[in-house]
Design an enzyme around this catalytic site. Structure first.
Site, short mmCIF file in Angstrom:
data_model
loop_
_atom_site.label_atom_id
_atom_site.label_comp_id
_atom_site.label_asym_id
_atom_site.label_seq_id
_atom_site.Cartn_x
_atom_site.Cartn_y
_atom_site.Cartn_z
N GLU A 176 -11.14 -7.57 18.10
CA GLU A 176 -11.32 -8.67 19.04
C GLU A 176 -10.53 -8.44 20.32
O GLU A 176 -11.03 -8.64 21.43
CB GLU A 176 -10.88 -10.00 18.42
CG GLU A 176 -11.54 -10.33 17.11
CD GLU A 176 -10.75 -9.84 15.89
OE1 GLU A 176 -10.35 -8.66 15.85
OE2 GLU A 176 -10.56 -10.65 14.97
N CYS A 221 -4.96 -12.46 16.46
CA CYS A 221 -6.24 -12.40 17.18
C CYS A 221 -6.72 -13.79 17.57
O CYS A 221 -7.31 -13.96 18.63
CB CYS A 221 -7.29 -11.68 16.34
SG CYS A 221 -6.95 -9.91 16.20
N CYS A 231 -7.63 -12.55 12.54
CA CYS A 231 -6.35 -12.80 11.89
C CYS A 231 -5.60 -13.93 12.60
O CYS A 231 -5.76 -14.14 13.80
CB CYS A 231 -5.50 -11.54 11.83
SG CYS A 231 -4.88 -10.97 13.42
N HIS A 236 -6.47 -5.02 17.32
CA HIS A 236 -7.63 -5.27 16.49
C HIS A 236 -8.89 -5.31 17.34
O HIS A 236 -8.84 -5.31 18.57
CB HIS A 236 -7.45 -6.58 15.73
CG HIS A 236 -6.36 -6.52 14.70
ND1 HIS A 236 -5.98 -7.62 13.96
CD2 HIS A 236 -5.57 -5.50 14.28
CE1 HIS A 236 -5.02 -7.27 13.13
NE2 HIS A 236 -4.74 -6.00 13.31
#
Length: 142
Positions: free
Chosen positions: A46, A79, A70, A44
């Site tokens: 991040e 994350c 998430c 993701h």
């Protein structure tokens, strides 16, 4: 947050059915790392920004992310766990994730870990990044 929105737009042709998400890390008022969600099953935004940083963040580091991080385990790691492990102490979030599995949970996890979290940063612009995803999540929640 505007720079994170610009990062998110890089995934508009590849991230579906996942939302497009962008992230930037700022230290001393300067962007030092960027990331976006490229495609389903891959890291993701991040995590990609943290990988680009490739070192411990400075004490004043701020992570700006267009969608709430998430907090559940799927094809990729949480994350929230990556942010906590990296040592980020301040996170600014554009939009709360409408996914019923995430909705507000990422904020709670980060806050409980002692991380300062600000929400609603350019919220309307961040929500507008994912109209189809947002509609699908509303339908699933009903």
């Amino acid at each position: 947050m505007q720079a994170a929105i610009e990062e998110a737009l890089k995934g508009r042709d590849t991230a579906a059915p996942n939302p497009i998400v962008g992230a930037v890390i700022v230290e001393d008022g300067q962007i030092v790392a960027r990331g976006y969600h490229v495609r389903p099953g891959e890291a993701h935004a991040e995590v990609n920004a943290l990988k680009e940083l490739d070192r411990e963040p400075k004490a004043d580091a701020v992570l700006y992310v267009t969608l709430e991080p998430c907090s559940t385990l799927g094809r990729t790691g949480k994350c929230t766990a990556a942010i906590i492990k990296a040592g980020i102490r301040h996170v600014c979030v554009g939009a709360i994730d409408p996914n019923p599995d995430h909705n507000g949970r990422g904020i709670k996890v980060l806050t409980e870990a002692g991380i300062k979290v600000e929400t609603g940063i350019l919220e309307q612009e961040c929500v507008a990044l994912n109209p189809e995803f947002n509609a699908r999540m509303r339908d699933e929640a009903s």
